[in-house]
Design a protein around this motif. Sequence first.
Motif, PDB file in Angstrom:
ATOM      1  N   ASP A 132       0.811  -1.219   0.000  1.00 45.92           N
ATOM      2  CA  ASP A 132       0.000   0.000   0.000  1.00 45.92           C
ATOM      3  C   ASP A 132       0.847   1.272   0.000  1.00 45.92           C
ATOM      4  O   ASP A 132       0.322   2.371   0.220  1.00 45.92           O
ATOM      5  CB  ASP A 132      -0.932   0.005   1.218  1.00 45.92           C
ATOM      6  N   LYS A 133       2.134   1.134  -0.261  1.00 49.52           N
ATOM      7  CA  LYS A 133       3.039   2.286  -0.233  1.00 49.52           C
ATOM      8  C   LYS A 133       3.211   2.870  -1.637  1.00 49.52           C
ATOM      9  O   LYS A 133       3.006   2.187  -2.640  1.00 49.52           O
ATOM     10  CB  LYS A 133       4.387   1.870   0.358  1.00 49.52           C
ATOM     11  N   PRO A 134       3.623   4.123  -1.716  1.00 45.66           N
ATOM     12  CA  PRO A 134       3.832   4.762  -3.030  1.00 45.66           C
ATOM     13  C   PRO A 134       5.214   4.438  -3.598  1.00 45.66           C
ATOM     14  O   PRO A 134       6.050   5.318  -3.801  1.00 45.66           O
ATOM     15  CB  PRO A 134       3.681   6.252  -2.705  1.00 45.66           C
ATOM     16  N   PHE A 135       5.461   3.165  -3.845  1.00 41.58           N
ATOM     17  CA  PHE A 135       6.762   2.700  -4.313  1.00 41.58           C
ATOM     18  C   PHE A 135       6.853   2.767  -5.834  1.00 41.58           C
ATOM     19  O   PHE A 135       5.855   2.959  -6.541  1.00 41.58           O
ATOM     20  CB  PHE A 135       7.005   1.268  -3.843  1.00 41.58           C
ATOM     21  N   LEU A 136       8.086   2.571  -6.324  1.00 45.79           N
ATOM     22  CA  LEU A 136       8.355   2.579  -7.765  1.00 45.79           C
ATOM     23  C   LEU A 136       8.883   1.216  -8.197  1.00 45.79           C
ATOM     24  O   LEU A 136       9.756   0.642  -7.538  1.00 45.79           O
ATOM     25  CB  LEU A 136       9.387   3.659  -8.121  1.00 45.79           C
ATOM     26  N   GLY A 137       8.376   0.710  -9.326  1.00 52.88           N
ATOM     27  CA  GLY A 137       8.843  -0.557  -9.873  1.00 52.88           C
ATOM     28  C   GLY A 137       9.259  -0.409 -11.321  1.00 52.88           C
ATOM     29  O   GLY A 137       8.755   0.451 -12.050  1.00 52.88           O
ATOM     30  N   LEU A 138      10.187  -1.261 -11.753  1.00 47.09           N
ATOM     31  CA  LEU A 138      10.717  -1.229 -13.117  1.00 47.09           C
ATOM     32  C   LEU A 138      10.748  -2.643 -13.674  1.00 47.09           C
ATOM     33  O   LEU A 138      11.224  -3.571 -13.015  1.00 47.09           O
ATOM     34  CB  LEU A 138      12.137  -0.644 -13.113  1.00 47.09           C
ATOM     35  N   ASP A 139      10.232  -2.797 -14.887  1.00 47.47           N
ATOM     36  CA  ASP A 139      10.268  -4.080 -15.591  1.00 47.47           C
ATOM     37  C   ASP A 139      11.079  -3.897 -16.863  1.00 47.47           C
ATOM     38  O   ASP A 139      10.718  -3.110 -17.747  1.00 47.47           O
ATOM     39  CB  ASP A 139       8.846  -4.537 -15.922  1.00 47.47           C
ATOM     40  N   LEU A 140      12.180  -4.622 -16.967  1.00 52.10           N
ATOM     41  CA  LEU A 140      13.073  -4.510 -18.125  1.00 52.10           C
ATOM     42  C   LEU A 140      12.827  -5.650 -19.110  1.00 52.10           C
ATOM     43  O   LEU A 140      12.778  -6.814 -18.722  1.00 52.10           O
ATOM     44  CB  LEU A 140      14.527  -4.544 -17.660  1.00 52.10           C
ATOM     45  N   GLY A 141      12.690  -5.300 -20.398  1.00 54.22           N
ATOM     46  CA  GLY A 141      12.389  -6.298 -21.413  1.00 54.22           C
ATOM     47  C   GLY A 141      10.953  -6.757 -21.278  1.00 54.22           C
ATOM     48  O   GLY A 141      10.655  -7.953 -21.284  1.00 54.22           O
TER      49      GLY A 141
ATOM     50  N   TRP B  17       4.736   2.206 -12.055  1.00 53.84           N
ATOM     51  CA  TRP B  17       5.612   1.290 -12.775  1.00 53.84           C
ATOM     52  C   TRP B  17       6.119   1.905 -14.069  1.00 53.84           C
ATOM     53  O   TRP B  17       5.407   2.651 -14.724  1.00 53.84           O
ATOM     54  CB  TRP B  17       4.863  -0.007 -13.107  1.00 53.84           C
ATOM     55  N   ILE B  18       7.370   1.558 -14.407  1.00 54.05           N
ATOM     56  CA  ILE B  18       7.899   1.797 -15.746  1.00 54.05           C
ATOM     57  C   ILE B  18       8.196   0.438 -16.353  1.00 54.05           C
ATOM     58  O   ILE B  18       8.856  -0.406 -15.733  1.00 54.05           O
ATOM     59  CB  ILE B  18       9.169   2.663 -15.725  1.00 54.05           C
ATOM     60  N   ALA B  19       7.683   0.208 -17.551  1.00 59.75           N
ATOM     61  CA  ALA B  19       7.947  -1.019 -18.299  1.00 59.75           C
ATOM     62  C   ALA B  19       8.724  -0.634 -19.545  1.00 59.75           C
ATOM     63  O   ALA B  19       8.302   0.247 -20.294  1.00 59.75           O
ATOM     64  CB  ALA B  19       6.640  -1.721 -18.664  1.00 59.75           C
ATOM     65  N   ALA B  20       9.862  -1.262 -19.765  1.00 62.32           N
ATOM     66  CA  ALA B  20      10.735  -0.867 -20.872  1.00 62.32           C
ATOM     67  C   ALA B  20      11.043  -2.042 -21.789  1.00 62.32           C
ATOM     68  O   ALA B  20      11.188  -3.180 -21.335  1.00 62.32           O
ATOM     69  CB  ALA B  20      12.049  -0.308 -20.323  1.00 62.32           C
ATOM     70  N   ASP B  21      11.129  -1.747 -23.083  1.00 64.90           N
ATOM     71  CA  ASP B  21      11.555  -2.753 -24.050  1.00 64.90           C
ATOM     72  C   ASP B  21      12.329  -2.065 -25.166  1.00 64.90           C
ATOM     73  O   ASP B  21      12.040  -0.920 -25.521  1.00 64.90           O
ATOM     74  CB  ASP B  21      10.355  -3.510 -24.623  1.00 64.90           C
TER      75      ASP B  21
ATOM     76  N   PHE C 206      14.415   2.959  -7.753  1.00 67.62           N
ATOM     77  CA  PHE C 206      13.289   2.036  -7.716  1.00 67.62           C
ATOM     78  C   PHE C 206      13.372   1.151  -6.476  1.00 67.62           C
ATOM     79  O   PHE C 206      14.459   0.849  -5.990  1.00 67.62           O
ATOM     80  CB  PHE C 206      13.275   1.176  -8.977  1.00 67.62           C
ATOM     81  N   ASN C 207      12.217   0.703  -6.034  1.00 64.14           N
ATOM     82  CA  ASN C 207      12.163  -0.228  -4.913  1.00 64.14           C
ATOM     83  C   ASN C 207      12.242  -1.677  -5.375  1.00 64.14           C
ATOM     84  O   ASN C 207      12.681  -2.554  -4.623  1.00 64.14           O
ATOM     85  CB  ASN C 207      10.861  -0.028  -4.125  1.00 64.14           C
ATOM     86  N   LEU C 208      11.823  -1.916  -6.611  1.00 65.54           N
ATOM     87  CA  LEU C 208      11.831  -3.269  -7.165  1.00 65.54           C
ATOM     88  C   LEU C 208      12.128  -3.203  -8.656  1.00 65.54           C
ATOM     89  O   LEU C 208      11.517  -2.424  -9.386  1.00 65.54           O
ATOM     90  CB  LEU C 208      10.467  -3.939  -6.944  1.00 65.54           C
ATOM     91  N   ILE C 209      13.089  -4.009  -9.091  1.00 66.64           N
ATOM     92  CA  ILE C 209      13.388  -4.158 -10.515  1.00 66.64           C
ATOM     93  C   ILE C 209      13.205  -5.622 -10.878  1.00 66.64           C
ATOM     94  O   ILE C 209      13.772  -6.514 -10.227  1.00 66.64           O
ATOM     95  CB  ILE C 209      14.824  -3.709 -10.850  1.00 66.64           C
ATOM     96  N   VAL C 210      12.397  -5.876 -11.897  1.00 71.43           N
ATOM     97  CA  VAL C 210      12.134  -7.244 -12.342  1.00 71.43           C
ATOM     98  C   VAL C 210      12.492  -7.372 -13.813  1.00 71.43           C
ATOM     99  O   VAL C 210      12.462  -6.394 -14.566  1.00 71.43           O
ATOM    100  CB  VAL C 210      10.650  -7.633 -12.123  1.00 71.43           C
TER     101      VAL C 210
ATOM    102  N   TYR D  39      20.236   2.154  -9.747  1.00 68.33           N
ATOM    103  CA  TYR D  39      18.835   2.545  -9.883  1.00 68.33           C
ATOM    104  C   TYR D  39      17.975   2.037  -8.719  1.00 68.33           C
ATOM    105  O   TYR D  39      16.754   2.179  -8.754  1.00 68.33           O
ATOM    106  CB  TYR D  39      18.266   2.007 -11.201  1.00 68.33           C
ATOM    107  N   LEU D  40      18.606   1.454  -7.703  1.00 67.45           N
ATOM    108  CA  LEU D  40      17.869   0.880  -6.585  1.00 67.45           C
ATOM    109  C   LEU D  40      17.999   1.716  -5.312  1.00 67.45           C
ATOM    110  O   LEU D  40      19.079   2.230  -4.991  1.00 67.45           O
ATOM    111  CB  LEU D  40      18.378  -0.530  -6.269  1.00 67.45           C
TER     112      LEU D  40
END
Length: 283
Positions: free
Chosen positions: A116-125, A144-148, A185-189, A235-236
Motif C-alpha cells: 500500500d506504499k507509493p513505491f516505484l517498480g521497473l520491468d526490463l524487457g 511502474w515503468i515497463a521498458a523494451d 526504484f524499490n523493485l526491478i524485475v 537505480y535501486l
Amino acid sequence: MDNSSQIKWQLHDATCSFNELSDTAKLDAELLMCHVLDCNRTYLFTWPDKTLDEAQLAEFKQVCAKRALGHPIAHIVGYREFWSLNLKVSPSTLIPRPDTETLVEQALLLMQEHKDKPFLGLDLGTGTGAIALSLASELKTWEWIAADFVPEAVTLAQENAKLNQINNCKVIQSDWFENIPNTKFNLIVSNPPYIDEADPHLSQGDVRFEPLSALTAGDSGLSDIKIILSQAKQYLHDGGLVMIEHGNTQGKEVRAIFCQNGYSNVDTFKDLSANERITVGYF
C-alpha cells in the motif's frame, strides 16, 4: 445423417491431428474452437452437438491447419491469458509463459508489507507487458515503468495497459537502462533472454515462431543477466530488490552473478515444475 460438422466431432478430429505436435492437444482444439465461435469452453461442453455452419467450419479448418504447422495458439487467436489479464500478443514479442507467473507471485509475496506504499517498480524487457501490468494491477499504489528495446513491443504493451485499464504503468523504449529516468526504484524485475544461442530446442515447438532476440543471449545465455545486475544497483533504493527469471539449469550461475555484484540475501525460487526459475537479491 452426417454429424461430422458437430462441435464434438470437429474437436475430436482436431485433437487427433495435434497429438504428436502438442502435449495439450485437446485444450489446443478447444481454444481454437472458442476463438472461431467467440465463446468460452463451457459452451463447448454444454452444446457439443451444435453444428458449425459453412463459414465457421472453414475458419476452424484454417486455424487448425496453422496449428498443425506448429504456429503457437496465442499467435493464431491473438491473445494469451496471464495472471488475471487478457494480453494481446504478436510475433514481435515472447508469448507469456505460465512459469513467469512465478515471478509475479513471488514479487507480491516479498512486497506484501509494502503493497500500500507509493513505491516505484521497473520491468526490463517487458514484451507484452505481462509482468509489469500484472504487478501494477495488484500493487495499485505503486507506479511502474515497463521498458523494451523493440518499438513493436512497446506499442503492444501500451495497448495491453489500455485493454486491461491499468493506469499506473508507463511503457517506454529503452535498451535495458539506456533511457530509464535517473531515479531510484524499490523493485526491478526482468525476464531477459537467457537461452544459449546454440540451444537445439530453438528449432523445436512454439519457439520457432518467436523472435530470437527475446530468447537468446551470448555467454551461454547469461550476457543480458550480467548487464542488468551490474547496472541495476545505481537505480535501486537501499534495500531495493532485483528479481530475474532464468533457465532451469542456470540457478547456480545466476546466484553467483548476484553475489559477484554485491547483492545480499540471494535466493532462488522454483517454478510450477519444481525447476529453479527466479533468483532474487537485495541491494
